[in-house]
Motif scaffolding. Structure first.
Motif, PDB file in Angstrom:
ATOM      1  N   THR A  78       0.950  -1.252  -0.086  1.00 23.11           N
ATOM      2  CA  THR A  78       0.063  -0.051  -0.100  1.00 23.11           C
ATOM      3  C   THR A  78       0.888   1.310  -0.052  1.00 23.11           C
ATOM      4  OG1 THR A  78      -0.090   0.026   2.308  1.00 23.11           O
ATOM      5  CG2 THR A  78      -1.931  -1.002   1.322  1.00 23.11           C
ATOM      6  N   ARG A  79       0.360   2.361  -0.368  1.00 27.45           N
ATOM      7  CA  ARG A  79       1.114   3.593  -0.586  1.00 27.45           C
ATOM      8  C   ARG A  79       0.415   4.546   0.272  1.00 27.45           C
ATOM      9  NH1 ARG A  79       1.628   3.690  -7.270  1.00 27.45           N
ATOM     10  NH2 ARG A  79       3.083   1.848  -7.211  1.00 27.45           N
ATOM     11  N   GLY A  80       1.097   5.556   1.147  1.00 25.69           N
ATOM     12  CA  GLY A  80       0.688   6.478   1.507  1.00 25.69           C
ATOM     13  C   GLY A  80       0.456   6.290   3.490  1.00 25.69           C
ATOM     14  N   SER A  81      -0.212   7.103   3.944  1.00 22.32           N
ATOM     15  CA  SER A  81      -0.759   6.804   5.389  1.00 22.32           C
ATOM     16  C   SER A  81      -2.337   7.014   5.412  1.00 22.32           C
ATOM     17  CB  SER A  81       0.034   7.909   6.222  1.00 22.32           C
ATOM     18  OG  SER A  81      -0.325   8.958   5.792  1.00 22.32           O
ATOM     19  N   ASP A  82      -2.705   6.751   6.616  1.00 18.64           N
ATOM     20  CA  ASP A  82      -4.213   6.807   7.123  1.00 18.64           C
ATOM     21  C   ASP A  82      -4.845   5.671   6.204  1.00 18.64           C
ATOM     22  OD1 ASP A  82      -3.600   8.982   8.650  1.00 18.64           O
ATOM     23  OD2 ASP A  82      -3.943  10.441   7.429  1.00 18.64           O
ATOM     24  N   LEU A  83      -4.329   4.492   6.409  1.00 21.10           N
ATOM     25  CA  LEU A  83      -4.881   3.477   5.422  1.00 21.10           C
ATOM     26  C   LEU A  83      -6.270   2.912   6.044  1.00 21.10           C
ATOM     27  CD1 LEU A  83      -1.747   1.336   5.109  1.00 21.10           C
ATOM     28  CD2 LEU A  83      -2.815   3.034   3.429  1.00 21.10           C
ATOM     29  N   ASP A  84      -7.184   2.639   5.205  1.00 18.81           N
ATOM     30  CA  ASP A  84      -8.575   1.987   5.613  1.00 18.81           C
ATOM     31  C   ASP A  84      -8.632   0.556   5.101  1.00 18.81           C
ATOM     32  OD1 ASP A  84      -9.641   4.417   6.689  1.00 18.81           O
ATOM     33  OD2 ASP A  84      -9.827   5.147   4.564  1.00 18.81           O
ATOM     34  N   VAL A  85      -8.544  -0.460   5.678  1.00 21.31           N
ATOM     35  CA  VAL A  85      -8.483  -1.659   5.722  1.00 21.31           C
ATOM     36  C   VAL A  85      -9.771  -2.463   5.855  1.00 21.31           C
ATOM     37  CG1 VAL A  85      -7.087  -3.554   6.265  1.00 21.31           C
ATOM     38  CG2 VAL A  85      -5.890  -1.413   6.161  1.00 21.31           C
ATOM     39  N   VAL A  86      -9.772  -3.452   5.108  1.00 18.65           N
ATOM     40  CA  VAL A  86     -11.041  -4.581   5.270  1.00 18.65           C
ATOM     41  C   VAL A  86      -9.998  -5.772   5.466  1.00 18.65           C
ATOM     42  CG1 VAL A  86     -12.674  -5.884   4.450  1.00 18.65           C
ATOM     43  CG2 VAL A  86     -12.637  -3.240   3.958  1.00 18.65           C
ATOM     44  N   VAL A  87     -10.487  -6.626   6.667  1.00 16.18           N
ATOM     45  CA  VAL A  87     -10.131  -8.241   6.561  1.00 16.18           C
ATOM     46  C   VAL A  87     -11.168  -8.963   6.476  1.00 16.18           C
ATOM     47  CG1 VAL A  87      -9.042  -9.619   8.193  1.00 16.18           C
ATOM     48  CG2 VAL A  87      -8.339  -7.387   8.264  1.00 16.18           C
ATOM     49  N   GLY A  88     -11.170  -9.832   5.584  1.00 13.11           N
ATOM     50  CA  GLY A  88     -12.401 -10.745   5.435  1.00 13.11           C
ATOM     51  C   GLY A  88     -11.954 -12.201   6.056  1.00 13.11           C
ATOM     52  N   GLY A  89     -12.770 -12.543   7.305  1.00 16.13           N
ATOM     53  CA  GLY A  89     -12.310 -13.749   7.927  1.00 16.13           C
ATOM     54  C   GLY A  89     -11.881 -13.284   9.249  1.00 16.13           C
ATOM     55  N   LEU A  90     -12.759 -13.452  10.216  1.00 10.76           N
ATOM     56  CA  LEU A  90     -11.872 -12.786  11.574  1.00 10.76           C
ATOM     57  C   LEU A  90     -11.118 -14.198  12.148  1.00 10.76           C
ATOM     58  CD1 LEU A  90     -11.476 -11.149  14.225  1.00 10.76           C
ATOM     59  CD2 LEU A  90     -13.863 -11.857  15.024  1.00 10.76           C
ATOM     60  N   GLY A  91     -11.578 -15.283  12.081  1.00 11.61           N
ATOM     61  CA  GLY A  91     -11.022 -16.576  12.731  1.00 11.61           C
ATOM     62  C   GLY A  91     -10.408 -16.314  13.999  1.00 11.61           C
ATOM     63  N   LEU A  92      -9.203 -16.800  14.329  1.00 12.18           N
ATOM     64  CA  LEU A  92      -8.451 -16.481  15.514  1.00 12.18           C
ATOM     65  C   LEU A  92      -8.097 -15.085  15.786  1.00 12.18           C
ATOM     66  CD1 LEU A  92      -6.451 -20.087  15.771  1.00 12.18           C
ATOM     67  CD2 LEU A  92      -8.781 -19.135  16.894  1.00 12.18           C
ATOM     68  N   GLY A  93      -8.280 -14.257  14.837  1.00 15.87           N
ATOM     69  CA  GLY A  93      -7.815 -13.013  14.884  1.00 15.87           C
ATOM     70  C   GLY A  93      -6.255 -12.593  14.431  1.00 15.87           C
ATOM     71  N   CYS A  94      -5.463 -13.385  13.907  1.00 15.34           N
ATOM     72  CA  CYS A  94      -4.137 -13.337  13.550  1.00 15.34           C
ATOM     73  C   CYS A  94      -3.986 -12.177  12.499  1.00 15.34           C
ATOM     74  CB  CYS A  94      -3.368 -14.673  13.196  1.00 15.34           C
ATOM     75  SG  CYS A  94      -3.636 -15.899  14.417  1.00 15.34           S
ATOM     76  N   THR A  95      -4.562 -12.200  11.335  1.00 17.53           N
ATOM     77  CA  THR A  95      -4.576 -11.267  10.133  1.00 17.53           C
ATOM     78  C   THR A  95      -4.775  -9.917  10.788  1.00 17.53           C
ATOM     79  OG1 THR A  95      -4.766 -13.009   8.478  1.00 17.53           O
ATOM     80  CG2 THR A  95      -5.090 -10.697   8.042  1.00 17.53           C
ATOM     81  N   ALA A  96      -5.786  -9.983  11.576  1.00 21.89           N
ATOM     82  CA  ALA A  96      -6.421  -8.552  11.880  1.00 21.89           C
ATOM     83  C   ALA A  96      -5.612  -7.900  12.912  1.00 21.89           C
ATOM     84  CB  ALA A  96      -7.838  -8.602  12.667  1.00 21.89           C
ATOM     85  N   ARG A  97      -4.978  -8.505  13.942  1.00 20.27           N
ATOM     86  CA  ARG A  97      -4.003  -7.937  14.833  1.00 20.27           C
ATOM     87  C   ARG A  97      -2.743  -7.741  14.040  1.00 20.27           C
ATOM     88  NH1 ARG A  97      -5.446 -12.512  17.884  1.00 20.27           N
ATOM     89  NH2 ARG A  97      -3.348 -13.589  17.689  1.00 20.27           N
TER      90      ARG A  97
END
Length: 252
Positions: A78-97
């Motif tokens: 990604t480029r720049g700052s102030d990123l807005d992100v979507v995570v598809g699939g919460l699961g154990l939360g590893c990707t989101a964390r």
């Protein structure tokens, strides 16, 4: 000297097994019986958290390297700052964390179709759940990621048509081995084009897969995005005594 009766020995063994394995949550859902359990892995002397849907293992905290790399590899593009992100699939939360570890992330929507999984985190049954749910940048959304991706409204229930800097997806086993037949349409030219419509210019789509790089899927990505790459993520597998690998696709 005679040992303890067989019945006593059996009870002691069951007690030891109970101490090593604990079911933390169990629910019937339209997609099957989902359960969260914690067990002690004696070989590594660690607690392992596992999620099962009916008899199928969906995820385990033993092997999370690639789920973490999904966030790191995706956000690295990604480029720049102030990123807005979507995570598809919460699961154990590893990707989101892992995504929240990037200081550029200002907001993150995590979409999961199972209320039970969101509930596990909100009840803080999983290690690290505090870091995720208590972070003001995080919003957990109960919804079908694939229906959202196919819609014009997109991923923010409060802002139809909102676009994002990155979408990080870890729901299906692979683009070919999906958890539900309804997901298959996403892994097509039309499905990926719709997903691209929810990204900002120079936005990034990253996908976890349990299989080696799939040339046909890379061709699909190249037909929609300006660039794509398949990263092979290897990690030690104590079960086999060797190494295992997952794939993270990154397209921009």
């Amino acid at each position: 000297m005679a040992g303890p009766p067989r019945q006593v020995t059996a009870v002691r063994e069951l007690t030891r097994m109970s101490a090593r394995l604990q079911e933390l949550a169990y629910s019937e859902t339209p997609r099957g019986t989902i359960s969260l359990r914690r067990r002690r892995e004696p070989t590594l002397d660690v607690d392992v958290y596992e999620v099962k849907l009916d008899d199928e293992f969906l995820m385990s905290s033993l092997f999370t390297v690639a789920e973490i790399e999904l966030a790191r590899l995706g956000l690295a593009q990604t480029r720049g700052s102030d990123l807005d992100v979507v995570v598809g699939g919460l699961g154990l939360g590893c990707t989101a964390r892992a995504a929240l570890e990037d200081p550029r992330v200002r907001s993150m929507i995590v979409v999961d179709a199972l209320a039970e999984v969101i509930d596990w985190h909100e009840r803080k049954l999983l290690p690290g759940a505090d870091d995720l749910v208590d972070d003001p940048r995080t919003r957990l959304v109960l919804a079908d990621f694939f229906a959202m991706a196919a819609s014009d409204d997109g991923f923010d229930p409060d802002a139809a048509g909102r676009r994002f800097d990155a979408v990080l997806l870890d729901i299906d086993h692979t683009p070919r081995h999906v958890l539900h037949p309804d997901h298959a349409a996403f892994y097509s030219l039309d499905g990926l084009r719709r997903l691209k419509g929810h990204l900002k210019p120079d936005g990034v789509f990253a996908l976890w897969s349990d299989d080696p790089p799939d040339d046909d899927f890379i061709t699909l990505l190249d037909g929609v995005f300006d660039s794509s790459e398949a990263h092979v993520v290897t990690f030690a597998n104590f079960l086999t005594g060797g190494h295992s690998a997952n794939t993270v696709y990154v397209a921009r």
